[in-house]
Design a protein around this motif. Sequence first.
Motif, PDB file in Angstrom:
ATOM      1  N   LEU A  45       8.579   5.008   2.761  1.00 48.08           N
ATOM      2  CA  LEU A  45       7.421   4.633   1.943  1.00 48.08           C
ATOM      3  C   LEU A  45       7.883   3.709   0.814  1.00 48.08           C
ATOM      4  O   LEU A  45       9.046   3.784   0.406  1.00 48.08           O
ATOM      5  CB  LEU A  45       6.750   5.876   1.353  1.00 48.08           C
ATOM      6  CG  LEU A  45       6.101   6.821   2.372  1.00 48.08           C
ATOM      7  CD1 LEU A  45       5.603   8.074   1.674  1.00 48.08           C
ATOM      8  CD2 LEU A  45       4.944   6.134   3.069  1.00 48.08           C
TER       9      LEU A  45
ATOM     10  N   LEU B 202       0.866  -1.187   0.000  1.00 48.38           N
ATOM     11  CA  LEU B 202       0.000   0.000   0.000  1.00 48.38           C
ATOM     12  C   LEU B 202       0.895   1.226   0.000  1.00 48.38           C
ATOM     13  O   LEU B 202       1.673   1.434   0.937  1.00 48.38           O
ATOM     14  CB  LEU B 202      -0.924  -0.028   1.223  1.00 48.38           C
ATOM     15  CG  LEU B 202      -2.051  -1.046   1.059  1.00 48.38           C
ATOM     16  CD1 LEU B 202      -2.654  -1.440   2.387  1.00 48.38           C
ATOM     17  CD2 LEU B 202      -3.130  -0.497   0.146  1.00 48.38           C
ATOM     18  N   PRO B 203       0.810   2.021  -1.049  1.00 49.46           N
ATOM     19  CA  PRO B 203       1.820   3.066  -1.250  1.00 49.46           C
ATOM     20  C   PRO B 203       1.796   4.189  -0.226  1.00 49.46           C
ATOM     21  O   PRO B 203       2.775   4.904  -0.070  1.00 49.46           O
ATOM     22  CB  PRO B 203       1.494   3.607  -2.650  1.00 49.46           C
ATOM     23  CG  PRO B 203       0.076   3.232  -2.887  1.00 49.46           C
ATOM     24  CD  PRO B 203      -0.204   2.007  -2.102  1.00 49.46           C
ATOM     25  N   MET B 204       0.696   4.345   0.471  1.00 52.20           N
ATOM     26  CA  MET B 204       0.644   5.467   1.430  1.00 52.20           C
ATOM     27  C   MET B 204       1.081   5.040   2.829  1.00 52.20           C
ATOM     28  O   MET B 204       1.119   5.847   3.745  1.00 52.20           O
ATOM     29  CB  MET B 204      -0.770   6.085   1.472  1.00 52.20           C
ATOM     30  CG  MET B 204      -1.835   5.190   2.071  1.00 52.20           C
ATOM     31  SD  MET B 204      -2.360   3.891   0.917  1.00 52.20           S
ATOM     32  CE  MET B 204      -3.912   3.424   1.643  1.00 52.20           C
ATOM     33  N   LEU B 205       1.416   3.715   2.984  1.00 52.66           N
ATOM     34  CA  LEU B 205       1.874   3.249   4.291  1.00 52.66           C
ATOM     35  C   LEU B 205       3.378   3.022   4.262  1.00 52.66           C
ATOM     36  O   LEU B 205       3.935   2.608   3.242  1.00 52.66           O
ATOM     37  CB  LEU B 205       1.183   1.927   4.659  1.00 52.66           C
ATOM     38  CG  LEU B 205      -0.351   1.926   4.752  1.00 52.66           C
ATOM     39  CD1 LEU B 205      -0.845   0.558   5.141  1.00 52.66           C
ATOM     40  CD2 LEU B 205      -0.830   2.964   5.750  1.00 52.66           C
TER      41      LEU B 205
END
Lengths: 638, 225
Positions: free
Chosen positions: B134, B95-98
Motif C-alpha cells: 500500500l 489512492l491510499p486503499m489501493l
Amino acid sequence: MLKLIIRNFYENKKTSIVFLLSIIFSSMLIFLITLLFSAVHKYLLNEAIKNTGDYHVKIKTDLKNYENFSVIKNIKWQDDKVLITYDNIYDVYKLTDKLCKKAKCAEIEYNDAYLSLYGISKNENLLNTLKYLIIIVLAIILICMVFIIYNVYKILLINKYKQIGLLQSIGMTLKELRFMLLFEAIIFSLLGIVVGFIISLLAILVLITFINNSFKIDISFALNIKFLFYAFVFLFLLILIICFIPFFKAKKISNLKLLNMNYTYKKNKSFKNIIIFLSYLNYKRSKSHYKSVIISLVIFIVLSSSFNMFLKYGEEVINNYVSMPSYDAEITVLENTDEAYKLLDSFASKNSSKYKIYETCKTKININRENYVDKGPNNLNLYIIEGNNYFINEANTVITKDNRIYKENKSYFKKEISLKVNNKTLSLKESKNIPFGFENILTKDNLLIGINNINDICTPNLTLFMKSDEVNLEKKLKSLLKEDFDLYYINAKEGKKIINNIILSVKVFLYSILVLTFLIGVSTIISSAYLSMMYRKKEFGLLKSIGLTTKDFKDMITVESLYITGKASLYSLLLVLGINVITNSVINEVIDLEHFSLIKPFLCTSLISLIMIRIIMRMCYKRIEKTSIINLIYNDNI
Amino acid sequence: MIKVKKLFKTYKQGVDIVVAVNNACLNIKKGEFVAIVGPSGSGKSTLLHLLAGLDKADSGEIIINNTDITKLNNEEMIIFRRENIGFIFQFYNLLPMLSVKENILLPALLSGKKTNAYEKIINDLNIKDKENYLPNDLSGGQQQRTAIGRALINNPKIILADEPTGNLDSINAKNIMKLFKHYNNLGQTIIIVTHDLRLAKMATRIITVKDGKIVKDVKNVKAHN
C-alpha cells in the motif's frame, strides 16, 4: 490561546457547528427527560399525599414517648393507629422493624402509594414496572446520545491529530496543549449544554401547559437540582473525555507521524467490477468516516423502530382499555309517571338522533354461587330495567389483579340464573343484546337484568339515554320540566371530550416522540454522511483526474450506500430484536396486550435509511462536482 | 500536438484578484520534452493544470490533437484525459486503499481497456517487488514511480508532470528524470513543471514563466544532443 481556539472554530466552521449541534441535541433531550420526570414525579407525590397522606407507615401500637425515637420525624394519631413519618424514608422497613421490637405493633400498613414513588415499595406494582420501562427508554436514549456526540467528533479526529502534531512541532508543550484542549472542551460543553438546557426549559413549559389543558390536571414545573446536576456532570464529563481522546492517543505517536496522519488501510480482496471494487474498498477502511455514518444509521433505525413499537402499544392501550359511552347525555327522573315519560320522550325526539327511555332501578344483591359457571363476586350492583326476564351475560371491562391489568370479556354466569330480589325469585335467561346506553356498566361487579314487571320488584325511575349534538341540553331540559320533577343530568359529552382529549394527547405525545427521534436520527445521518463525503473531496478529485466519470461515481455511490445500509441494518436488527424481547416481557408483567413485532418498522426504517443515504451522497457529490479537480485535490479543508 | 492561444486564468485571493496565467501562447510538437520553469507563484503549475483540463481557463483556447479542450464539458474532459493525457502530481496523490499494482492499473480499468503494458511499466519503474504494497508503506521515490506508472498505463500521447521531483532527494530526482527521458525517447510528449534548473536542463525545451507570462522559450541544444 483563546484567539487560536476561536480561529480554529471559524476555520472549521461547518464541523464545529455540527459538533456543537450534536451536543445541544443530546443535552436538550437529557434535560427534557429529567425535567419531565421531575414534574410528573412531583405531581404524583402531591396526588398521593392528597389521597393517602404523606405518612410512611400506619401501625396499631402502644407506642409511648415517641420523642425518644430520634429517627421519627412526625407522628399523628388516627383513632387507635399511629401514622409515622421517619426522617429517612429509605429506611422505613428497617426502622419499623426496630420500632416494633421496642413497642407492640399490630396491623402494620405501609403507605405503598407514597413509598412506591420513592421506589421503595415492597410490592411489585405498576409504578415499579413503569420505572423499569422508563429506565429502558432512558438507557436507549443515553447510549444513543453518547454515540451521536462521539460519532461526529470521530470525523474530526484526523484533523485534530494533525493539529496537535503541528502545534507540538512548533513548540507547544504538553501542558499548554492540555490547557488548549481543556479550554476547547469547556467552550463547547458550556455553549452546547447551556443552550440545550434553555431549549429544554422552553420545551417543558410548552409540554406541561399542553398536558394540563388536555388532561385537566395540574402538573407544575419542578426543578430537581440533584437530577439536573447529574445530567450536567454526565454531559460535561462526556464532552471532556471525547475532546481529550486525541490528546491521549497522540501522546504515543511521534510529531512527524501526527503531521502525516492519514487513515490506515488493510489489503483487501479484489473484485472484477471496478466500481464495486472501489466501493468495497471505501467501505472497508478501518478508520473510515463510514463507521460514523453506520453508527448514525443504527441509532436512527433502532430509535425509530423502538418508538414505533411504543406508539403501537400506546394505541392498543387506548383502543382496548379506554371506553367511550355510546350516548351524550344521561337523564334520570325520580318519578315514573306518564307525564314525565311524555315530556322526556318529546324532549328527546326533538333534540337527539338516537334515544331510549327505560324504567330503571338500582340495588345491591347477594348472588348464589350456583349461578356462576366457575366463580364470581358474592355481591353485585344490580341494574334492573323493564324487559322480558333476561340478563346480560357479559362482563367487558378492565381489571387490575395481582398488579396486572387485564381486559376481560367473558361470560361469568350459566345460561340461566336464579336471583332473589326484594324477596322475589327471578328466573332469567341470558341475552347478548346489550340495551343502548348500558354498554359501559357491564363489569364483573355489575349485573343488568330485564324483567317484565319491574313495579313488582321496585319503584323505578325513568332514565333517558340520548345522543345529541345540541348545546345547552341541560338548560333546555330544566326549562321544559321546570321545578316539577327531580332529575339528575349527566353530561357524557363532557366526559367524552375529556376522554377524546386524553386519547388525542397520548397519541400526539407518542407521535411527537416518534417524530423527534426520527428528526434526531435523520439529522445525525445527514451530518455524518455530509461530513464524510466532504472529507472525501480529495479522493473524488483524484478519481476524476484519472478517468472516473459521473455515471461511474453515481454507481459507486449506489453500491456504497448499499454496503453501509446493509451493515447498519444487520447491527440494528440484533439491537431491535433485543429491545423487542425486553420490552414485550416488561409490558407483559403489567398489562395483557398482544405482542408487537418490530420487523415491519425495522424494514421500513432500513429502506428509508438506504434512500436517505443515497440522496445525501448524491447531493453532496453534486456540490463537489461543481468544484474544479485541482481545488478538490489541493484544498483539504471543508 | 498542443496549441495554446491567449490563455487567461485568474484566482481570487481574499479581496485581490491574482492573474495566474496571463495571455499565454504556446505550441508544443509531438515527441517534445518540455520543462516549464519559473519562480514560486509564477503560474507554471496553473498552466499545467489548464493543459491537463484539471482546471478551467477564464478565456483562450487549448487545442490538443485538434480538440479544443476548453470547449469540452466535464464528462467529455474526463474521457479525453483518460485516453490522451497522463498526469503526475507533485505529492503523488495515490489512492491510499489501493496497492501499487491497483493504483497503476486503475486508469486502464476505468477506461475499460485491456492492457499488456503493466509488466513492462512496473519493471521499467523498478518497483515489481512492491506491487502488493500500500502507498503508506512506500518511500517517496517509490510512490512517485507508482504515480508515473499510473500515468503511463493507458499509453497516453502526452504526459504532464507537476514538480515530479519536488519531494525527492537528488538521486531519486535524477532517476525520475532519466525515466522521463527514456519514455520521451520512446516517442511520448512530456511536459514537466520544475523549479530545479539542473533537472530542467535534461529537457529538450525550456519555457520560463514569470508573473503568469511566458517570458522565455528556448530549445535546449545540449539535451537534444
